[in-house]
Each structure stands twice: as structure tokens, then as C-alpha cells.
Design a protein around this motif. Sequence first.
Motif, PDB file in Angstrom:
ATOM      1  N   TYR A  47      -6.714  -4.051  -3.628  1.00 17.25           N
ATOM      2  CA  TYR A  47      -7.232  -4.075  -4.792  1.00 17.25           C
ATOM      3  C   TYR A  47      -6.740  -3.014  -5.877  1.00 17.25           C
ATOM      4  O   TYR A  47      -7.213  -3.199  -6.867  1.00 17.25           O
ATOM      5  N   ASN A  48      -5.918  -2.137  -5.570  1.00 17.80           N
ATOM      6  CA  ASN A  48      -5.511  -0.988  -6.564  1.00 17.80           C
ATOM      7  C   ASN A  48      -4.392  -1.448  -7.185  1.00 17.80           C
ATOM      8  O   ASN A  48      -3.529  -2.307  -6.948  1.00 17.80           O
ATOM      9  N   ARG A  49      -4.194  -0.949  -8.636  1.00 13.59           N
ATOM     10  CA  ARG A  49      -3.320  -1.122  -9.412  1.00 13.59           C
ATOM     11  C   ARG A  49      -2.651   0.283 -10.069  1.00 13.59           C
ATOM     12  O   ARG A  49      -3.474   1.288  -9.948  1.00 13.59           O
ATOM     13  N   GLU A  50      -1.340   0.346 -10.357  1.00 13.72           N
ATOM     14  CA  GLU A  50      -0.987   1.541 -10.895  1.00 13.72           C
ATOM     15  C   GLU A  50      -1.925   2.346 -12.146  1.00 13.72           C
ATOM     16  O   GLU A  50      -1.823   3.657 -12.095  1.00 13.72           O
ATOM     17  N   GLU A  51      -2.494   1.528 -12.682  1.00 11.43           N
ATOM     18  CA  GLU A  51      -3.175   2.157 -13.778  1.00 11.43           C
ATOM     19  C   GLU A  51      -4.531   3.049 -13.531  1.00 11.43           C
ATOM     20  O   GLU A  51      -4.896   3.918 -13.792  1.00 11.43           O
ATOM     21  N   ASP A  52      -4.839   2.605 -11.950  1.00  8.70           N
ATOM     22  CA  ASP A  52      -5.976   3.410 -11.439  1.00  8.70           C
ATOM     23  C   ASP A  52      -5.379   4.798 -11.340  1.00  8.70           C
ATOM     24  O   ASP A  52      -6.418   5.901 -11.659  1.00  8.70           O
ATOM     25  N   TYR A  53      -4.429   4.809 -11.007  1.00  4.79           N
ATOM     26  CA  TYR A  53      -3.795   6.468 -10.548  1.00  4.79           C
ATOM     27  C   TYR A  53      -3.612   7.196 -12.206  1.00  4.79           C
ATOM     28  O   TYR A  53      -3.792   8.486 -12.324  1.00  4.79           O
ATOM     29  N   ARG A  54      -3.140   6.189 -12.839  1.00  3.68           N
ATOM     30  CA  ARG A  54      -2.877   7.118 -14.506  1.00  3.68           C
ATOM     31  C   ARG A  54      -4.163   7.507 -14.736  1.00  3.68           C
ATOM     32  O   ARG A  54      -4.360   8.605 -15.599  1.00  3.68           O
TER      33      ARG A  54
ATOM     34  N   ARG B  61      -6.640  13.773  -2.079  1.00  3.48           N
ATOM     35  CA  ARG B  61      -6.004  12.745  -1.072  1.00  3.48           C
ATOM     36  C   ARG B  61      -6.176  11.442  -1.663  1.00  3.48           C
ATOM     37  O   ARG B  61      -7.228  10.879  -1.942  1.00  3.48           O
ATOM     38  N   LEU B  62      -5.022  10.593  -1.992  1.00 10.35           N
ATOM     39  CA  LEU B  62      -4.848   9.264  -2.729  1.00 10.35           C
ATOM     40  C   LEU B  62      -4.887   8.226  -1.639  1.00 10.35           C
ATOM     41  O   LEU B  62      -4.211   8.598  -0.501  1.00 10.35           O
ATOM     42  N   SER B  63      -5.134   7.154  -1.650  1.00 12.35           N
ATOM     43  CA  SER B  63      -5.182   5.867  -0.786  1.00 12.35           C
ATOM     44  C   SER B  63      -4.673   4.826  -1.741  1.00 12.35           C
ATOM     45  O   SER B  63      -5.020   4.692  -2.978  1.00 12.35           O
TER      46      SER B  63
ATOM     47  N   ASN C 285       0.776  -1.369  -0.034  1.00  8.12           N
ATOM     48  CA  ASN C 285       0.156   0.062  -0.010  1.00  8.12           C
ATOM     49  C   ASN C 285       0.874   1.280  -0.169  1.00  8.12           C
ATOM     50  O   ASN C 285       0.465   2.061  -0.733  1.00  8.12           O
ATOM     51  N   ASN C 286       1.993   1.203   0.951  1.00 11.81           N
ATOM     52  CA  ASN C 286       2.649   2.361   0.826  1.00 11.81           C
ATOM     53  C   ASN C 286       3.494   2.867  -0.297  1.00 11.81           C
ATOM     54  O   ASN C 286       3.555   3.992  -0.806  1.00 11.81           O
ATOM     55  N   GLY C 287       3.934   1.732  -0.756  1.00 16.30           N
ATOM     56  CA  GLY C 287       4.767   1.855  -2.173  1.00 16.30           C
ATOM     57  C   GLY C 287       3.849   2.280  -3.610  1.00 16.30           C
ATOM     58  O   GLY C 287       4.394   3.038  -4.099  1.00 16.30           O
ATOM     59  N   LEU C 288       2.931   1.652  -3.339  1.00 19.07           N
ATOM     60  CA  LEU C 288       1.896   1.965  -4.579  1.00 19.07           C
ATOM     61  C   LEU C 288       1.225   3.438  -4.503  1.00 19.07           C
ATOM     62  O   LEU C 288       1.170   3.892  -5.599  1.00 19.07           O
ATOM     63  N   VAL C 289       0.931   3.748  -3.158  1.00 20.20           N
ATOM     64  CA  VAL C 289       0.241   5.120  -3.329  1.00 20.20           C
ATOM     65  C   VAL C 289       1.332   6.098  -3.265  1.00 20.20           C
ATOM     66  O   VAL C 289       1.100   7.324  -3.891  1.00 20.20           O
ATOM     67  N   ALA C 290       2.710   5.928  -3.002  1.00 20.36           N
ATOM     68  CA  ALA C 290       3.687   6.878  -3.262  1.00 20.36           C
ATOM     69  C   ALA C 290       4.009   6.984  -4.931  1.00 20.36           C
ATOM     70  O   ALA C 290       3.997   8.177  -5.338  1.00 20.36           O
ATOM     71  N   ARG C 291       3.789   5.849  -5.691  1.00 19.33           N
ATOM     72  CA  ARG C 291       3.955   5.828  -6.977  1.00 19.33           C
ATOM     73  C   ARG C 291       2.719   6.695  -7.745  1.00 19.33           C
ATOM     74  O   ARG C 291       2.824   7.588  -8.541  1.00 19.33           O
ATOM     75  N   GLY C 292       1.616   6.539  -7.016  1.00 18.21           N
ATOM     76  CA  GLY C 292       0.198   7.162  -7.521  1.00 18.21           C
ATOM     77  C   GLY C 292       0.423   8.758  -7.299  1.00 18.21           C
ATOM     78  O   GLY C 292       0.133   9.465  -7.992  1.00 18.21           O
ATOM     79  N   GLN C 293       1.188   9.127  -6.342  1.00 16.04           N
ATOM     80  CA  GLN C 293       1.443  10.504  -5.891  1.00 16.04           C
ATOM     81  C   GLN C 293       2.336  10.908  -7.094  1.00 16.04           C
ATOM     82  O   GLN C 293       2.076  12.209  -7.662  1.00 16.04           O
TER      83      GLN C 293
END
Length: 379
Positions: free
Chosen positions: A360-367, A354-356, A283-291
Amino acid sequence: MDLDDFSLDPSVAHLNHGSFGAVPNQVGERQEELRREVERNPDVFFATVLDRIAKARNEVAAFLGGEPEGMAFVANVTEGVAIALNSVPLAPGDQILITDHTYGAVEIAARRSAERAGAEVVRVTLPGQADGEWSGEEVAEVFLGAVTPRTKVAVFDHITSPTARLLPVGRLVDGFRALGVVTIVDGAHAPGMLDLDLSELGADFWTGNLHKWAFAPRPSGVLAVAPAWRERVEPLIVSFYQGDGFPRSVEFQGTGDYTAWLAAPYGLRLFGELGAHAVRGHNNGLVARGQEILAEIAGLAPWRADPELSMRVLRLPHGVAETTPRAEALSAEIFRKLGCRAGIRAWPGAGLVRLSAQLYNREEDYRRLATGLGGILGG
């Protein structure tokens, strides 16, 4: 685990886990079994429910590093804070300290308690208004420095809700205790996201939600109370077991739906089976990438982040979503046009995104959000 393990709509990019959580299917199924059990024989269920709540509470207390006899189930942190404030006697002229990062419902509860007693709420502005840039020592210096001889209570976050920052909770609890100030900690996001030891923390009152990051059904929260306050806890509603004292006087509300509390340990066990370190790391690594993605593609300014948290914040352009109605309107537009749910929060000058991140999340969600958000903001 992935999206198939939750009941979430697969057509939506769910990037707002921090607001309401999401219940894994297997935990939800356990809650449904409990509901069917209630309906098969309500009389037997309610005759035995207090013992079952106590057993569930034991498991939750172990997960949080607290004492079962000093902890009660509540619906959520809003209820927990309200009970804590209801239990601390205030006199005319007393002060309650909060911060400008305090969650809205918590601030309302503090102001209502103060109004009833003729007391005053003092809203302390923390450093880092523009980008969340601060050190724990700076926060402690500012907040503790606001104490006056009239200060009775300090209400503050473990993890701030609108800005996703970790406050120096241990430093604040110790500092306020030394100054004779009662501490009420809003730990809404802490269970599951952080490795907690509530007994070591030693706050007078600490309350957190299990349904955000610990895979429990909604609504399920806890209120942990220090030994000196347990006999003085005043529930919001008088219970049949009022004479039994805390925690029963808080937990039992007649024919309430207790299935979320009884199913909560199943969420905690699942969290443990998956591995707390692995879940948090993902979670922490993915949300950092999302930011990073939103900064790169949408051009938003990232706020200072705490690497151990599963939420990140970016600042919107000046004048966008700086009021609650405008933030709500932007959130609705993002969902309508992009099929994305993100936390849009009002903030002075410019709102915040604010992103979480959850399993269930993947990088494409943030893109998806970043690509579409540029068009919305440009328009």
C-alpha cells in the motif's frame, strides 16, 4: 494491491507496517464470516474448533517449513517466548543470554524468568552501535563468545526489531547447540518477509508473527518446538486439554477468539497468489528508496541495511529520542503535524527511525515524512 485493498486511513502515511501489520480487506472479511459463524451456533463451533485449528496449523507449517505436530498457534511472539522460557528449567546461578537489540517485552520475559529461578540475564552488546555495521561472523563471534559454563539459554532475534538487521540465525543455532545452550529465536518479522525452513534451522524454540508480513489477522503467531522439547512444553495457562500435550495444551483456552488463527491461511494464500518474490521485491526496493529519501531530504544517517528485508533504519541527530519517553513524544509529534506513522526507537546517544514498506506504500509517503521531519528536528 494498493491502499484501497486495506482498511487503512488514506489521509495517513503508514510507514510502520513492521509494528502491527495491516490486514487486507478480503482476509478481514473472512475473519468476520468466522465470527458470525461462532455467534450463529457457539456450541457447534467450539465442539469442532480443535480440528479446524489443526487443519489451519498444517497449512501454516507448510508455509514456514515446519512440522505441524511441532508447532502451536499463539497470540504473538511475546507469548511464544514466554512459553519457551517457562518450559526450560533454570537453577540458581544459570545464565540467559540476550543482546542489546532484543525486543523490550522479550527482555522483560527473560528477566522475569531469571528472577524466579535465581538466575541471571547477561545482555551482550553486538558490534555496530553507531551505524549497524557488522558482519554475520562478527555477531556470531561476539554472541557465542559470551557463553560461560553457567549459560543455559540464548534468546535472540531472527530479524532485530528496533534496528532491522538480519542476524546469522543458522550460525548461532548451530554454535549454541554445540556449546549445550538452549536456543529461543524471536522470529517476529520473519514469516512473509523471508523464505523460511524451520525444520532445517533446528532451533529448540522458534516463534514468529503471521500478522506482520504474512497478511494474517491479529493476533496470530506460532511457536515451533524441536522434538526433544515437545513433551516438556509448559503452557502459561492450564488447558482443559493439558493431558493431550503440545500443541493442544497451548492452543486451547476455552472460549477464546480463534478466528484470527482460522483466517490466517487465507492471508498466506493471498500472499502466494500475489507471488512471494514479487511482494518481497516491491517492499525491499521501495523501503530502500525510502531510506535514501530520508537521508537526502532530512539529512539523517542511514544504518547498514540487509537487502532482503522490508525495513530500513536511519539515525536521528545526537540527543534526539535517545530515551523511550522522548522517542514516544517525537512519534506523537510526527503523527500530529505530518500525519505520518514511522517507527521511532530509542537508542543510546540518538534515536532511530525505522521505515517499513508494504504494497500500500508509495514513494511520496517517504517524501512526506522526510520533508516535514526536517522542520520538526530543526525546531
